[in-house]
Design an enzyme around this catalytic site. Structure first.
Site, PDB file in Angstrom:
ATOM      1  N   ALA A   5       0.797  -1.237   0.000  1.00 45.83           N
ATOM      2  CA  ALA A   5       0.000   0.000   0.000  1.00 45.83           C
ATOM      3  C   ALA A   5       0.828   1.285   0.000  1.00 45.83           C
ATOM      4  CB  ALA A   5      -1.028   0.037   1.141  1.00 45.83           C
ATOM      5  N   ALA A   6       2.156   1.171  -0.169  1.00 50.37           N
ATOM      6  CA  ALA A   6       2.968   2.399  -0.224  1.00 50.37           C
ATOM      7  C   ALA A   6       2.517   3.254  -1.414  1.00 50.37           C
ATOM      8  CB  ALA A   6       4.445   2.062  -0.345  1.00 50.37           C
ATOM      9  N   GLY A   7       2.268   2.601  -2.544  1.00 50.49           N
ATOM     10  CA  GLY A   7       1.792   3.323  -3.730  1.00 50.49           C
ATOM     11  C   GLY A   7       0.427   3.950  -3.473  1.00 50.49           C
ATOM     12  N   ASP A   8      -0.420   3.237  -2.756  1.00 47.25           N
ATOM     13  CA  ASP A   8      -1.767   3.769  -2.463  1.00 47.25           C
ATOM     14  C   ASP A   8      -1.679   4.986  -1.541  1.00 47.25           C
ATOM     15  OD1 ASP A   8      -2.761   1.650  -3.940  1.00 47.25           O
ATOM     16  OD2 ASP A   8      -2.975   0.359  -2.180  1.00 47.25           O
TER      17      ASP A   8
HETATM   18  O1  RIB Z   1      -1.951  -1.922  -3.180  1.00 51.55           O
HETATM   19  C1  RIB Z   1      -2.181  -2.885  -2.184  1.00 51.55           C
HETATM   20  C2  RIB Z   1      -3.529  -3.521  -2.404  1.00 51.55           C
HETATM   21  O2  RIB Z   1      -3.529  -4.235  -3.626  1.00 51.55           O
HETATM   22  C3  RIB Z   1      -3.913  -4.525  -1.357  1.00 51.55           C
HETATM   23  O3  RIB Z   1      -4.603  -3.939  -0.294  1.00 51.55           O
HETATM   24  C4  RIB Z   1      -4.704  -5.569  -2.133  1.00 51.55           C
HETATM   25  O4  RIB Z   1      -6.012  -5.732  -1.705  1.00 51.55           O
HETATM   26  C5  RIB Z   1      -4.590  -5.158  -3.599  1.00 51.55           C
HETATM   27  O5  RIB Z   1      -5.713  -4.511  -4.076  1.00 51.55           O
END
Ligand code: RIB
Length: 308
Positions: A250-253
């Site tokens: 989730a670093a990108g998120d």
């Molecule tokens: O970017 C990480 C996410 O990618 C995770 O939370 C997983 O569910 C996928 O969607």
């Protein structure tokens, strides 16, 4: 003044295991403790934007299982506007299986489940949210028709479109001038340009190639090597902010959400990139997707600590 971000995307339950290494084909591995968390790139980016200070409207498709209900509760607790989230009867929410090795690198497999059933009509029903928003955030874990409809509504209402082309896949969604900001990591950039992207120099070339497709701004994130941003015909390398890595999930998120939130409130691109870089760095210091998405105060304290 907080900006308003609309996020169209996936919402998942994540099942995470720490493994001594990422297994190869045919290999079994005994993992450490198992963690259940919530994720999905869309949901993570919505929560990241919210925690970074934005008003956020989420357009997600869930099922009616126990995890879908828990995700709805999470949105209520975190203050995500979930008026346009659908809960499809008899379906399950998307599911992510995540393995994390001791270096914090991961392997992620997702089953789209209800995310794969997001319809054009569901996105169209959310048009009032596009009238209020200044930024739309998209990724590649929902059907292309849903993303295309969101882009159309964003253009109609003068909303900035940010596409995080993750995961890279065959798609009918054009990367063209309707996408204002394209965000990709090394492998996604490789997928879109067919050239190896291993560091800032290659990323500068790739960003030029991607810019030729039409987006005004290209961001290529490079993990521990920072990011390269192409804008106004010039590419610039933003160095990383070094941290101890626990889990890169989730670093990108986290980066995308913080960028969307700060641009939505009117911050200029270089400042927004600094916030996004700090949010991405803070995220890798904590395990899991949801628990690792930093809040605004933490981002600002971190920037002040590292740059004062
Ligand atoms: O970017 C990480 C996410 O990618 C995770 O939370 C997983 O569910 C996928 O969607």
């Amino acid at each position: 003044m907080p900006g308003h971000v609309v996020v169209v995307g996936s919402a998942n339950v994540d099942f995470v295991m720490r493994t001594p290494f990422i297994p190869r084909k045919g290999e079994s591995v005994n993992a450490g403790p198992f963690i259940q968390s919530f994720g999905g790139k869309g949901s993570n980016q919505a929560l990241a934007a919210r925690r970074a200070g934005a008003e956020v409207t989420g357009i997600f498709t869930l099922g009616d299982d126990v995890f879908s209900n828990a995700i709805m509760n999470l949105y209520r607790e975190e203050g995500i506007d979930s008026r346009y989230v659908r809960m499809n009867p008899g379906e399950r929410c998307g599911t992510g299986i995540i393995l994390v090795d001791p270096q914090g690198d991961n392997l992620i497999c997702t089953s789209l489940e209800a995310n794969g059933r997001m319809t054009t009509e569901q996105v169209e029903a959310a048009e009032p949210a596009f009238q209020e928003a200044s930024v739309l955030m998209l990724q590649m874990e929902v059907p292309d028709e849903a993303n295309r409809t969101a882009v159309k509504l964003a253009k109609k209402h003068n909303v900035t479109v940010i596409l995080n082309y993750a995961p890279a896949r065959e798609s009918s969604l054009p990367v063209d001038r309707d996408i204002d900001i394209l965000i990709v990591n090394e492998s996604e950039a490789e997928n879109l340009t067919s050239m190896p992207v291993t560091g800032p120099e290659a990323a500068a070339v790739a960003s030029l190639m991607l810019g030729a497709k039409g987006p005004e701004t290209i961001v290529i994130t490079l993990g521990s090597q920072g990011s390269v941003v192409w804008h106004d015909g010039t590419s610039r390398h933003y160095p990383p902010i070094p941290v101890e890595v626990a889990d890169t999930t989730a670093a990108g998120d986290s980066y995308c959400g913080a960028l969307a939130a700060t641009l939505a409130e009117g911050m200029e691109l270089p400042g927004a990139i600094a916030y996004a870089t700090a949010a991405g760095s803070l995220c890798v210091g904590v395990e899991g997707a949801l628990p690792s998405l930093p809040r605004r105060e933490a981002i600002e304290a971190f920037l002040a600590e590292r740059f004062s």
